[in-house]
Motif scaffolding. Structure first.
Motif, PDB file in Angstrom:
ATOM      1  N   THR A 306       0.847  -1.184   0.000  1.00 23.53           N
ATOM      2  CA  THR A 306       0.000   0.000   0.000  1.00 23.53           C
ATOM      3  C   THR A 306       0.887   1.240   0.000  1.00 23.53           C
ATOM      4  N   SER A 307       0.257   2.385  -0.171  1.00 24.74           N
ATOM      5  CA  SER A 307       1.021   3.629  -0.132  1.00 24.74           C
ATOM      6  C   SER A 307       1.606   3.883   1.251  1.00 24.74           C
ATOM      7  N   LEU A 308       0.958   3.387   2.281  1.00 25.46           N
ATOM      8  CA  LEU A 308       1.521   3.526   3.623  1.00 25.46           C
ATOM      9  C   LEU A 308       2.763   2.666   3.789  1.00 25.46           C
ATOM     10  N   ASP A 309       2.803   1.501   3.121  1.00 20.90           N
ATOM     11  CA  ASP A 309       3.949   0.599   3.245  1.00 20.90           C
ATOM     12  C   ASP A 309       5.212   1.177   2.623  1.00 20.90           C
ATOM     13  N   GLY A 310       5.083   1.715   1.410  1.00 26.00           N
ATOM     14  CA  GLY A 310       6.255   2.126   0.656  1.00 26.00           C
ATOM     15  C   GLY A 310       6.507   3.618   0.688  1.00 26.00           C
TER      16      GLY A 310
END
Length: 488
Positions: A306-310
């Motif tokens: 997700t965008s939070l992960d990367g």
């Protein structure tokens, strides 16, 4: 978080950091491994400048959509929109009924929650309300270069509200800087001076000339909403991953941020800024991060990030380290804004149907109860029960899907609808503001384990694999039925 990104079939990235008061580029990474041609592949073109190339912004574009709606007096941070899966039209001969990333349908939500929870369905309703042309005009004035000019946004129809029109990461970073800079746009500048062989200046960049393109009031409201994404008290899901605590004594630092994921996770990014320090000579930081593959391919994995992960973690790490030890700052409240108490679920002035309230920022004179109110009281309620159909101010053709959600919601959360979405509450809530109007609940079986609104996952934006494509242009809403309508 770096180890978590391994094996996710994401091979390239870009980052831009600017001083939004001067436009100076502080850091610029156009791609991963510029000198590593030995690693070149279709998915990694080391010498291609992805930071200045068109990429889908996904939900990172939503702040611009809502900014346009605030400027036009169509919405406020306290306006109610519906997070209900709806057949908005047709695309490529098929029904177009996009969904939220977690398949939740939270019913009536206020704009602040819609932005912080990165909900697609309210954003689509927002762009229908304000119109694509207003969004295109504002985005262009904020420095965003669409591939085919403003027509790209105008022709995107309702899908443009969820970031399907490509933008360049450097442009979107600069646009977020405009929000941070109280609505004053300062274009990025790469070169400050060129010194000739004679030691004299052959070129010197002109002094920054800020251009007002967004009102200070709207800029503050959007920034205040986005700052909730780093504040555990407002958005515990995002803030657990994005909060920055690096003040001189380790205290919380005010930061406004928005993530964005494109269709099939072909592009995903994070954009955000810090409040400007009091010292005018200090850096006022805005940064944007993009991850993806050079050939626009989707990651070939069932465990897509997700965008939070990367990009969210890259953004947080960079901003945290760059600003370490800086004085903690918060944006000043501009003249013309007031706080008012509103109904937590309808957004209007509290009534006898209200069971919870909150404070929200409004332009003075537009708050509920004022002569120029935008959010009328009682819009969501009908004889004391919750009637989202009254709050649906879009085309009449959307009403049947809203009424179908009401029927399912009378059976509680986790009730699946015809598009695969399930009724859900907002995180931390246990109702939609009261009893749902109507008779018996939908007889469809419930999934007791399926409460998407409270499952705590970090997924944001569009569903992987959801085909968005071009959406139909918004159709004018027919005459409203009794009980529907909004001032302003």
């Amino acid at each position: 978080w770096i180890n978590n990104m391994r094996g996710k079939d994401i091979h390239n990235g870009a980052m831009v950091a600017l001083d939004y008061r001067s436009g100076d580029v502080l850091a610029y990474v156009g791609s991963a491994g510029y000198y590593r041609e030995d690693l070149a592949s279709p998915k990694l073109a080391p010498q291609h400048d992805a930071a200045d190339s068109p990429r889908q912004p996904g939900s990172a574009f939503k702040p611009i959509v809502y900014s346009a709606a605030f400027e036009a007096g169509m919405l406020t941070p306290g306006s109610v929109l519906l997070d209900i899966t709806t057949k908005f039209g047709t695309s490529k001969g098929k029904d177009w009924a996009p969904q939220d990333a977690d398949l939740g349908e939270r019913g009536p939500v206020l704009v602040r929650d819609a932005i912080q929870q990165s909900l697609n369905l309210p954003a689509i309703r927002a762009i229908q309300r304000v119109g694509n042309e207003a969004v295109a005009d504002l985005a262009t004035n904020m420095g965003i270069r669409f591939m085919n000019g403003k027509d790209s946004m105008i022709q995107s129809g309702l899908a443009g509200g969820i970031g399907t029109v490509e933008t360049r990461p450097i442009d979107l970073t600069s646009a977020f800087g405009t929000i941070a800079n109280a609505g004053q746009r300062v274009p990025p500048r790469m070169i400050l001076k060129i010194i000739g062989p004679d030691g004299k200046d052959a070129y010197a960049a002109p002094a920054p000339a800020p251009e007002p393109v967004l009102s200070p009031q709207t800029a503050f409201q959007i920034g205040d909403i986005l700052a909730g994404n780093t504040d555990l008290r407002q958005n515990s899901i995002w803030a657990r991953r994005l909060e920055i605590k690096n003040g001189p004594d380790g205290e919380h630092r005010w930061a406004a941020v928005k993530t964005g994921t494109a269709n099939e996770i072909r592009d995903f990014g994070t954009y955000g800024f810090l409040a400007a320090p009091e010292d005018p000579n200090s850096v006022a930081l805005v940064a944007g991060v993009w991850l993806g593959n050079s050939d626009h391919s989707a990651p070939n994995t069932s465990k897509a990030p997700t965008s939070l992960d990367g990009p969210g973690q890259i953004w947080r790490a960079f901003v945290r380290d760059y600003s370490a030890g800086w004085p903690v700052a918060e944006p000043a409240v501009p003249d013309g804004l007031v706080q008012a108490k509103i109904d937590r679920f309808s957004g209007g002035k509290p009534t006898s149907s209200t069971n919870k309230t909150r404070l929200e920022w409004f332009r003075d004179g537009t708050q509920p109860g004022a002569p120029g109110e935008i959010d009328p009281s009682g819009l969501l309620y009908n004889d004391g029960c919750v009637d989202p159909a009254r709050a649906e101010l879009g085309p009449e053709s959307w009403i049947p899907d809203v009424e179908a959600w009401m029927s399912r919601a009378r059976g509680g959360t986790g009730v699946k609808g015809p598009y695969g979405s399930k009724t859900a509450y907002l995180p931390g809530e246990g109702s939609w503001g009261g009893k749902i109007c109507g008779g018996e609940p939908d007889p469809e079986p419930t999934d007791a384990s399926g409460d998407p609104g409270n499952n705590g996952n970090g997924n944001d934006e569009q569903l992987p694999g959801l085909e968005v494509g071009p959406a139909p242009a918004p159709t004018p809403a027919p005459a409203t039925r009794p009980g529907r309508g909004r001032k302003g």
